[in-house]
Design a protein around this motif. Structure first.
Motif, PDB file in Angstrom:
ATOM      1  N   LEU A 127       0.827  -1.210   0.000  1.00 43.70           N
ATOM      2  CA  LEU A 127       0.000   0.000   0.000  1.00 43.70           C
ATOM      3  C   LEU A 127       0.861   1.259   0.000  1.00 43.70           C
ATOM      4  CD1 LEU A 127      -2.836  -1.043   2.464  1.00 43.70           C
ATOM      5  CD2 LEU A 127      -3.024  -0.672  -0.008  1.00 43.70           C
ATOM      6  N   ASN A 128       1.978   1.241   0.723  1.00 47.51           N
ATOM      7  CA  ASN A 128       2.892   2.378   0.700  1.00 47.51           C
ATOM      8  C   ASN A 128       3.509   2.536  -0.684  1.00 47.51           C
ATOM      9  OD1 ASN A 128       4.437   4.549   1.953  1.00 47.51           O
ATOM     10  ND2 ASN A 128       6.171   3.196   1.641  1.00 47.51           N
ATOM     11  N   TYR A 129       3.805   1.425  -1.328  1.00 48.56           N
ATOM     12  CA  TYR A 129       4.365   1.474  -2.685  1.00 48.56           C
ATOM     13  C   TYR A 129       3.353   2.090  -3.661  1.00 48.56           C
ATOM     14  CZ  TYR A 129       6.362  -0.090  -7.107  1.00 48.56           C
ATOM     15  OH  TYR A 129       6.876  -0.135  -8.369  1.00 48.56           O
ATOM     16  N   VAL A 130       2.090   1.709  -3.518  1.00 51.67           N
ATOM     17  CA  VAL A 130       1.052   2.181  -4.433  1.00 51.67           C
ATOM     18  C   VAL A 130       0.707   3.647  -4.175  1.00 51.67           C
ATOM     19  CG1 VAL A 130      -1.379   1.906  -5.085  1.00 51.67           C
ATOM     20  CG2 VAL A 130       0.084  -0.106  -4.820  1.00 51.67           C
ATOM     21  N   ASN A 149      19.477  15.536   4.608  1.00 49.71           N
ATOM     22  CA  ASN A 149      19.215  16.397   3.455  1.00 49.71           C
ATOM     23  C   ASN A 149      20.136  16.102   2.277  1.00 49.71           C
ATOM     24  OD1 ASN A 149      17.139  18.066   3.015  1.00 49.71           O
ATOM     25  ND2 ASN A 149      18.067  19.880   3.931  1.00 49.71           N
ATOM     26  N   ARG A 150      20.327  14.848   1.965  1.00 49.34           N
ATOM     27  CA  ARG A 150      21.199  14.451   0.865  1.00 49.34           C
ATOM     28  C   ARG A 150      20.423  14.068  -0.398  1.00 49.34           C
ATOM     29  NH1 ARG A 150      25.353  10.500   4.038  1.00 49.34           N
ATOM     30  NH2 ARG A 150      25.872  11.972   5.663  1.00 49.34           N
ATOM     31  N   ALA A 151      19.116  14.107  -0.338  1.00 47.04           N
ATOM     32  CA  ALA A 151      18.311  13.698  -1.487  1.00 47.04           C
ATOM     33  C   ALA A 151      18.507  14.713  -2.614  1.00 47.04           C
ATOM     34  CB  ALA A 151      16.847  13.639  -1.109  1.00 47.04           C
ATOM     35  N   PRO A 152      18.566  14.217  -3.844  1.00 44.49           N
ATOM     36  CA  PRO A 152      18.719  15.158  -4.961  1.00 44.49           C
ATOM     37  C   PRO A 152      17.453  15.982  -5.137  1.00 44.49           C
ATOM     38  CG  PRO A 152      18.373  12.939  -5.771  1.00 44.49           C
ATOM     39  CD  PRO A 152      18.523  12.835  -4.284  1.00 44.49           C
ATOM     40  N   SER A 153      17.630  17.263  -5.405  1.00 49.04           N
ATOM     41  CA  SER A 153      16.473  18.126  -5.636  1.00 49.04           C
ATOM     42  C   SER A 153      16.212  18.199  -7.133  1.00 49.04           C
ATOM     43  CB  SER A 153      16.733  19.509  -5.056  1.00 49.04           C
ATOM     44  OG  SER A 153      17.897  20.067  -5.632  1.00 49.04           O
ATOM     45  N   TYR A 154      14.965  18.008  -7.502  1.00 49.54           N
ATOM     46  CA  TYR A 154      14.594  18.013  -8.923  1.00 49.54           C
ATOM     47  C   TYR A 154      13.943  19.303  -9.314  1.00 49.54           C
ATOM     48  CZ  TYR A 154      15.552  13.040  -8.695  1.00 49.54           C
ATOM     49  OH  TYR A 154      16.141  11.826  -8.539  1.00 49.54           O
ATOM     50  N   TYR A 178      11.491   8.441   0.133  1.00 47.78           N
ATOM     51  CA  TYR A 178      12.859   8.676   0.582  1.00 47.78           C
ATOM     52  C   TYR A 178      13.041  10.111   1.078  1.00 47.78           C
ATOM     53  CZ  TYR A 178      13.636  10.949  -3.924  1.00 47.78           C
ATOM     54  OH  TYR A 178      13.565  11.784  -4.992  1.00 47.78           O
ATOM     55  N   GLU A 179      12.171  11.010   0.651  1.00 46.69           N
ATOM     56  CA  GLU A 179      12.281  12.393   1.120  1.00 46.69           C
ATOM     57  C   GLU A 179      12.035  12.488   2.634  1.00 46.69           C
ATOM     58  OE1 GLU A 179       9.891  11.579  -1.177  1.00 46.69           O
ATOM     59  OE2 GLU A 179      10.811  12.222  -3.048  1.00 46.69           O
ATOM     60  N   GLN A 180      11.067  11.714   3.129  1.00 47.00           N
ATOM     61  CA  GLN A 180      10.773  11.737   4.559  1.00 47.00           C
ATOM     62  C   GLN A 180      11.835  11.000   5.373  1.00 47.00           C
ATOM     63  OE1 GLN A 180       8.356  10.785   2.310  1.00 47.00           O
ATOM     64  NE2 GLN A 180       7.020  12.566   2.427  1.00 47.00           N
ATOM     65  N   LEU A 181      12.528  10.079   4.769  1.00 43.27           N
ATOM     66  CA  LEU A 181      13.525   9.289   5.484  1.00 43.27           C
ATOM     67  C   LEU A 181      14.924   9.879   5.379  1.00 43.27           C
ATOM     68  CD1 LEU A 181      12.326   5.742   4.440  1.00 43.27           C
ATOM     69  CD2 LEU A 181      11.836   6.960   6.561  1.00 43.27           C
ATOM     70  N   ASP A 182      15.103  10.929   4.593  1.00 39.46           N
ATOM     71  CA  ASP A 182      16.409  11.548   4.409  1.00 39.46           C
ATOM     72  C   ASP A 182      16.691  12.472   5.590  1.00 39.46           C
ATOM     73  OD1 ASP A 182      18.787  12.433   3.386  1.00 39.46           O
ATOM     74  OD2 ASP A 182      17.859  13.831   1.966  1.00 39.46           O
ATOM     75  N   LEU A 183      17.472  11.986   6.540  1.00 43.73           N
ATOM     76  CA  LEU A 183      17.719  12.743   7.766  1.00 43.73           C
ATOM     77  C   LEU A 183      18.798  13.810   7.601  1.00 43.73           C
ATOM     78  CD1 LEU A 183      17.636   9.801  10.309  1.00 43.73           C
ATOM     79  CD2 LEU A 183      15.781  11.346   9.676  1.00 43.73           C
TER      80      LEU A 183
END
Length: 91
Positions: free
Chosen positions: A70-73, A86-91, A79-84
């Motif tokens: 259900l989380n996948y769907v 702030n290393r996620a790429p910004s688009y 990953y934005e919420q789990l990025d502690l």
């Protein structure tokens, strides 16, 4: 997501659940007041019930797999919420 992926994820959750649930509800012979067999370890379980463990692991794995799919769907947690850090790429 393919159905084979869901089955593989379920199996992984089932094995993890079985190992996590293994120590719960098990009591030793001393705790139950039973007589031990000569040479038996003091920590050997006196009331191990594998059927109960299988049922509990199956139910827990089904719930965890359903939540994962259900989380996948619906994308509740990404990953934005789990990025502690702030290393996620910004688009």
């Amino acid at each position: 997501m393919h159905w084979t992926s869901i089955i593989a994820i379920y199996v992984l959750f089932w094995v993890m659940s079985a190992f996590v649930l293994l120590p719960f509800g098990v009591r030793t012979h001393d705790e139950m007041g039973l007589e031990k067999i000569p040479g038996q370890a003091d920590s050997a379980p006196g009331n191990f019930r594998p059927k109960r463990l299988l049922v509990r692991a199956t139910l827990l794995a089904a719930v965890l797999t359903a939540l994962y799919v259900l989380n996948y769907v619906y994308g509740w947690v990404g990953y934005e919420q789990l990025d502690l850090f702030n290393r996620a790429p910004s688009y």
